[in-house]
Scaffold this motif. Structure first.
Motif, PDB file in Angstrom:
ATOM      1  N   ALA A 122      34.584  98.204  11.208  1.00 37.68           N
ATOM      2  CA  ALA A 122      33.673  97.766  12.269  1.00 37.68           C
ATOM      3  C   ALA A 122      33.331  96.288  12.187  1.00 37.68           C
ATOM      4  O   ALA A 122      32.296  95.859  12.683  1.00 37.68           O
ATOM      5  CB  ALA A 122      32.391  98.600  12.210  1.00 37.68           C
ATOM      6  N   ALA A 123      34.207  95.478  11.583  1.00 38.19           N
ATOM      7  CA  ALA A 123      33.855  94.081  11.335  1.00 38.19           C
ATOM      8  C   ALA A 123      34.419  93.105  12.364  1.00 38.19           C
ATOM      9  O   ALA A 123      34.121  91.914  12.302  1.00 38.19           O
ATOM     10  CB  ALA A 123      34.315  93.660   9.935  1.00 38.19           C
ATOM     11  N   GLY A 124      35.235  93.588  13.296  1.00 38.93           N
ATOM     12  CA  GLY A 124      35.893  92.688  14.234  1.00 38.93           C
ATOM     13  C   GLY A 124      34.932  92.052  15.231  1.00 38.93           C
ATOM     14  O   GLY A 124      33.875  92.603  15.548  1.00 38.93           O
ATOM     15  N   ASP A 149      29.093  89.878  23.054  1.00 43.29           N
ATOM     16  CA  ASP A 149      28.232  88.737  22.735  1.00 43.29           C
ATOM     17  C   ASP A 149      26.913  89.209  22.136  1.00 43.29           C
ATOM     18  O   ASP A 149      26.261  88.472  21.387  1.00 43.29           O
ATOM     19  CB  ASP A 149      27.948  87.910  23.992  1.00 43.29           C
ATOM     20  CG  ASP A 149      29.148  87.085  24.424  1.00 43.29           C
ATOM     21  OD1 ASP A 149      30.038  86.845  23.589  1.00 43.29           O
ATOM     22  OD2 ASP A 149      29.193  86.697  25.606  1.00 43.29           O
ATOM     23  N   THR A 150      26.541  90.433  22.458  1.00 39.46           N
ATOM     24  CA  THR A 150      25.254  90.955  21.988  1.00 39.46           C
ATOM     25  C   THR A 150      25.401  92.267  21.212  1.00 39.46           C
ATOM     26  O   THR A 150      24.407  92.804  20.721  1.00 39.46           O
ATOM     27  CB  THR A 150      24.298  91.194  23.175  1.00 39.46           C
ATOM     28  OG1 THR A 150      24.934  92.064  24.123  1.00 39.46           O
ATOM     29  CG2 THR A 150      23.955  89.877  23.857  1.00 39.46           C
ATOM     30  N   LEU A 197      27.338  90.532  14.028  1.00 42.91           N
ATOM     31  CA  LEU A 197      26.169  91.306  14.464  1.00 42.91           C
ATOM     32  C   LEU A 197      26.046  92.623  13.698  1.00 42.91           C
ATOM     33  O   LEU A 197      25.568  93.626  14.225  1.00 42.91           O
ATOM     34  CB  LEU A 197      26.234  91.583  15.975  1.00 42.91           C
ATOM     35  CG  LEU A 197      26.223  90.345  16.883  1.00 42.91           C
ATOM     36  CD1 LEU A 197      26.346  90.769  18.348  1.00 42.91           C
ATOM     37  CD2 LEU A 197      24.945  89.530  16.680  1.00 42.91           C
ATOM     38  N   GLY A 198      26.430  92.586  12.431  1.00 41.54           N
ATOM     39  CA  GLY A 198      26.414  93.809  11.637  1.00 41.54           C
ATOM     40  C   GLY A 198      25.044  94.433  11.485  1.00 41.54           C
ATOM     41  O   GLY A 198      24.916  95.644  11.342  1.00 41.54           O
ATOM     42  N   HIS A 199      24.005  93.603  11.545  1.00 40.71           N
ATOM     43  CA  HIS A 199      22.661  94.149  11.396  1.00 40.71           C
ATOM     44  C   HIS A 199      22.334  95.141  12.516  1.00 40.71           C
ATOM     45  O   HIS A 199      21.531  96.058  12.325  1.00 40.71           O
ATOM     46  CB  HIS A 199      21.632  93.016  11.381  1.00 40.71           C
ATOM     47  CG  HIS A 199      21.529  92.260  12.667  1.00 40.71           C
ATOM     48  ND1 HIS A 199      22.444  91.296  13.060  1.00 40.71           N
ATOM     49  CD2 HIS A 199      20.610  92.327  13.682  1.00 40.71           C
ATOM     50  CE1 HIS A 199      22.098  90.815  14.243  1.00 40.71           C
ATOM     51  NE2 HIS A 199      20.992  91.411  14.644  1.00 40.71           N
TER      52      HIS A 199
END
Length: 227
Positions: free
Chosen positions: A7-9, A19-20, A56-58
């Motif tokens: 899920a890092a892409g 973007d969000t 936006l991993g958080h």
């Protein structure tokens, strides 16, 4: 068996949605892509899941938490910068092999949609990986790998596309170094040694990499639901 969802892409071609949102959080008919995966894994009894993240991993962590509300246990492998597929899995090995486990694990790309998981069986003796391949989609007509019986090869008359789903033995990564690296060179080296098996996945599969593909997938799902 443990599972890892990649899920890092960044998801550049899914902008402005990404973007969000991290790419696997993009909704399909109102539900995030990654939640479909988690629900399918839980239904099979695969409840220990590792998710890597960067962009936006958080927001993934905020939305999914420890996974308890979905019936699973989620751990996260945070990447300061995306480590590509191979590097991301390599960094997550301590979580995937927690407690000294040397068992193979399932990996699924977080940006694909499937209507069902393929049959999950143990790796054959002396094999390091098992891949599921799909008929070549319009955006990837050349395919990736050939299939002869249950053996996957780099070359062949008929090539199929790697689905982004595979089972890997921890030893598959023994000769790799930490940091960013692609998975394909490792796979090809193991194929040359005859240590990669595979099968065709015959379910609904979609690489949700662009807005038009996302829209086409939703239309397909809506059509199927109305039948």
């Amino acid at each position: 068996m443990r599972a890892m969802i990649l899920a890092a892409g960044r998801g550049e071609r899914l902008r402005p949605l990404t973007d969000t949102l991290p790419k696997p959080m993009v909704p399909v008919l109102g539900k995030p892509l990654i939640v479909y995966h988690i629900e399918k894994l839980a239904a099979l009894g695969i409840v220990d899941i590792v998710i890597n993240h960067a962009w936006l991993g958080h927001k993934l962590v905020e939305a999914l938490g420890d996974g308890s509300h979905l019936g699973v246990r989620i751990q996260y492998s945070a990447e300061e910068h995306a480590l590509e597929t191979g590097g991301g899995i390599k960094q997550a090995l301590p979580l995937l092999c927690e407690g000294g486990s040397n068992e193979p694990f399932l990996v699924i790309n977080g940006d694909v949609f499937i209507d069902a998981l393929p049959p999950i069986t143990p790796l054959a003796k002396d094999m390091l990986a098992h891949l599921w391949l799909v008929p070549n989609p319009q955006q990837h007509p050349q395919g990736d790998f050939a299939l002869s019986g249950n053996q996957v090869h780099e070359h062949g008359d008929t090539k199929y596309t790697f689905s982004g789903m595979g089972i890997y033995h921890p030893a598959f990564f023994n000769d790799s170094s930490a940091g960013a690296f692609a998975l394909a060179p490792l796979l090809k080296a193991c194929m040359a040694e005859g240590r990669v098996t595979g099968a065709l996945f015959d379910g609904l599969w979609c690489d949700v990499g662009t807005i038009p593909r996302l829209q086409a997938l939703e239309l397909t799902l809506q059509t199927n639901m109305s039948i």
